[in-house]
Design a protein around this motif. Structure first.
Motif: not given
Length: 266
Positions: A96-99, A132-133, A170-171, A176-178
Motif C-alpha cells: 500500500q502506498s501509505a506504507t 502511488e502505483a 527502492v528506498h 522487507g515490505l510484502p
C-alpha cells in the motif's frame, strides 16, 4: 497440348503442396497450452526459488505466483524448444502506498540453461513505479531459440530458461515490505525462417543427464524436445525440387517440339 495439360496439373499440385507451408511461415501463431503443470496435481507453482538451483518450474501458458518481501530475488524456470520465441511477462502487486517511502524500480531478467543472461529483443525489462502505483508490469521477448550455434555465441538454445524478478531501486526503509508477484511465458512458433543446420546433442537443462525419466519430463515442453531436426524448410526444399524437375520436363518438351522437321506440303 497433352504435355502442357500435364505440366499445368503438376504445377497446381506443387502449389497445393506449398500452400500449407506458406501459410504457416507467413502467420506464426502462439502455441496452445493445456495448462498442465510440473507438479503432481498439474498446477502452476505458488512459490518462487531463491536462486538458479531452486528455481520453481512452470510451463508456458501457466501463471506462476509467489508471495515475497521487497528486496528478495525470485527465480522461476520454464522450457523453450527450437523455433520458439518466448515472451515473459511479470506483474508485481506493490505494498500500500501509505506504507511506502518512495518510488520503486523493478527488473526482469531471463537466463538460458548455461546461466547466460539473454537480451530482450523488445519489451519493458525495467520499470519504475511511483509511490502511488499499485502494480508494476514488465515484459521481455527473447530471440528465437535456435537448434545449434557456435560455442562463442550467445544465441538462445533449447533447454531451461530462468526468470529472475527483483527490485533494482527502492528506498531503504521499504525493504522487507510484502509484495505479490506473478510471471508467465507465451510461446510463438517461428517456423523455418529461423532454422539452422545444426542441433545440440541434448538441450541445455542442468542435471538432465543424470535425471530420472519423471524429472526429464517435468523440465521438457509438453510435446517433448524436438531435437531440432524438423522445420518447414523441408517442405519448401521438397516442393522446390518438384517444381524444378517439372520445369526441366517442360523445357525438354519445348526443345523437342522446336527441333522436329516440318512436313513437306503436298
Amino acid at each position: 497440348m497433352r504435355t502442357v495439360r500435364t505440366l499445368a496439373a503438376a504445377l497446381l499440385a506443387g502449389a497445393a503442396l506449398l500452400a500449407p507451408a506458406a501459410a504457416a511461415t507467413a502467420a506464426p501463431s502462439p502455441t496452445p497450452s493445456t495448462g498442465q503443470g510440473t507438479g503432481k496435481d498439474g498446477r502452476a507453482p505458488t512459490e518462487a526459488g531463491t536462486g538458479f538451483r531452486t528455481a520453481a518450474l512452470f510451463r508456458p501458458g501457466q501463471k506462476a505466483t509467489a508471495s515475497a518481501a521487497t528486496g528478495d530475488y525470485l527465480y522461476w524456470a520454464f522450457p523453450a524448444d527450437t523455433g520458439q520465441r518466448a515472451t515473459v511477462r511479470a506483474a508485481v502487486t506493490l505494498p500500500q502506498s501509505a506504507t511506502r517511502h518512495g518510488a520503486q524500480t523493478w527488473r526482469l531478467d531471463v537466463y538460458d540453461g548455461l546461466r547466460r543472461r539473454q537480451p530482450c529483443a523488445y519489451g519493458k525489462q525495467s520499470t519504475a513505479a511511483a509511490r502511488e502505483a499499485a502494480t508494476v508490469e514488465l515484459s521481455c521477448t527473447l530471440r528465437t531459440v535456435r537448434s545449434g550455434a557456435e560455442a562463442w555465441s550467445n544465441d538462445p538454445l533449447p533447454g531451461s530458461y530462468y526468470v529472475r524478478l527483483t527490485v533494482a531501486g527502492v528506498h531503504e526503509e521499504d525493504l522487507g515490505l510484502p509484495v505479490r508477484a506473478q510471471v508467465e511465458a507465451a510461446m510463438t512458433e517461428t517456423g523455418g525462417a529461423a532454422a539452422v543446420d545444426a542441433a545440440l546433442a541434448e538441450p541445455l537443462v542442468p542435471g538432465i543427464s543424470g535425471a530420472s525419466e519423471s524429472q526429464r519430463e517435468a523440465r521438457a515442453p509438453e510435446g517433448g524436445w524436438s531435437g531440432g531436426w524438423w522445420s518447414d524448410r523441408w517442405l519448401w526444399t521438397a516442393a522446390g525440387g518438384v517444381l524444378a524437375a517439372l520445369a526441366g520436363v517442360y523445357g525438354h518438351s519445348l526443345t523437342r517440339g522446336s527441333g522436329r522437321p516440318s512436313r513437306p506440303q503436298a
